[in-house]
Design a protein around this motif. Structure first.
Motif, PDB file in Angstrom:
ATOM      1  N   GLU A  21       0.830  -1.218   0.000  1.00 26.08           N
ATOM      2  CA  GLU A  21       0.000   0.000   0.000  1.00 26.08           C
ATOM      3  C   GLU A  21       0.858   1.259   0.000  1.00 26.08           C
ATOM      4  N   LEU A  65     -13.055   9.684  -0.151  1.00 24.96           N
ATOM      5  CA  LEU A  65     -13.459   9.138   1.146  1.00 24.96           C
ATOM      6  C   LEU A  65     -14.917   9.496   1.442  1.00 24.96           C
ATOM      7  N   THR A  69     -17.857   6.741   1.705  1.00 28.79           N
ATOM      8  CA  THR A  69     -18.582   6.663   2.969  1.00 28.79           C
ATOM      9  C   THR A  69     -20.084   6.783   2.716  1.00 28.79           C
ATOM     10  N   ASP A  74     -17.371   0.282   2.681  1.00 31.12           N
ATOM     11  CA  ASP A  74     -16.414   0.214   3.777  1.00 31.12           C
ATOM     12  C   ASP A  74     -15.064  -0.351   3.347  1.00 31.12           C
ATOM     13  N   ASP A  75     -15.071  -1.254   2.360  1.00 29.33           N
ATOM     14  CA  ASP A  75     -13.827  -1.824   1.873  1.00 29.33           C
ATOM     15  C   ASP A  75     -12.932  -0.741   1.260  1.00 29.33           C
ATOM     16  N   VAL A  77     -13.319   2.570   1.836  1.00 30.17           N
ATOM     17  CA  VAL A  77     -13.078   3.600   2.851  1.00 30.17           C
ATOM     18  C   VAL A  77     -11.775   3.296   3.588  1.00 30.17           C
ATOM     19  N   GLU A  78     -11.597   2.038   3.974  1.00 28.94           N
ATOM     20  CA  GLU A  78     -10.379   1.638   4.682  1.00 28.94           C
ATOM     21  C   GLU A  78      -9.131   1.905   3.851  1.00 28.94           C
ATOM     22  N   LYS A  79      -9.185   1.555   2.578  1.00 30.78           N
ATOM     23  CA  LYS A  79      -8.045   1.734   1.669  1.00 30.78           C
ATOM     24  C   LYS A  79      -7.702   3.216   1.528  1.00 30.78           C
ATOM     25  N   GLU A  81      -8.479   5.682   3.589  1.00 32.52           N
ATOM     26  CA  GLU A  81      -7.987   6.216   4.864  1.00 32.52           C
ATOM     27  C   GLU A  81      -6.501   5.915   5.029  1.00 32.52           C
ATOM     28  N   LYS A  82      -6.073   4.734   4.634  1.00 34.48           N
ATOM     29  CA  LYS A  82      -4.652   4.355   4.721  1.00 34.48           C
ATOM     30  C   LYS A  82      -3.824   5.238   3.791  1.00 34.48           C
ATOM     31  N   GLU A  85      -3.460   8.655   5.297  1.00 35.02           N
ATOM     32  CA  GLU A  85      -2.487   8.578   6.397  1.00 35.02           C
ATOM     33  C   GLU A  85      -1.052   8.614   5.851  1.00 35.02           C
TER      34      GLU A  85
END
Length: 148
Positions: A21, A65, A69, A74-75, A77-79, A81-82, A85
């Motif tokens: 990632e 995002l 959302t 959700d799958d 959204v997680e990606k 968010e990473k 970050e």
């Protein structure tokens, strides 16, 4: 250390760590930086240009995002968010709300703004000061609040 050098070092580390990632995000940012350099016809970008590109990439992810959302994905959204970050590591320290408000008030006084008609003048003076350090939409809301 320049952003490109830092990205190269982090990319090598991500390869060693087998962090797919992070490697993907770094490669994407590097490609954006190189494309912009080619577009501008320069060998190396100025720090200001690098910051603009990073901000644009971060904004795209924040917009995605929100969309994911709202769609209940959700799958994804997680990606995203990473990715956000990872990108934020390369951004300058963000200003606090109080610091942004102080800059807004100072700039309104500097340009002698006193009505909503002066909004463009104020925003034009503020954005170079907070570029990459504050969300433009938040700055816009503060300016509108103080120019009533």
């Amino acid at each position: 250390m320049s952003l490109l050098n830092q990205l190269n070092d982090d990319m090598k580390q991500a390869m060693r760590d087998k962090d797919k990632e992070k490697l993907s995000v770094i490669r994407m940012v590097k490609a954006s930086l190189q494309n912009e350099a080619i577009h501008l016809g320069v060998d190396t970008l100025k720090e200001e240009d690098e910051l603009t590109i990073l901000s644009r990439e971060l904004k795209q992810r924040n917009d995605s995002l929100k969309e994911f959302t709202n769609a209940g994905r959700d799958d994804l959204v997680e990606k995203i968010e990473k990715e956000i970050e990872i990108l934020q590591v390369y951004m300058p320290k963000q200003l606090s709300e109080e610091e942004i408000e102080d800059i807004v008030l100072d700039t309104i006084n500097e340009v002698n703004a006193n009505s909503k008609k002066d909004f463009g003048k104020v925003m034009g003076a503020i954005m170079p000061k907070v570029k990459g350090k504050a969300d433009g939409a938040f700055v816009q809301k503060l300016v509108q609040k103080h120019l009533q």
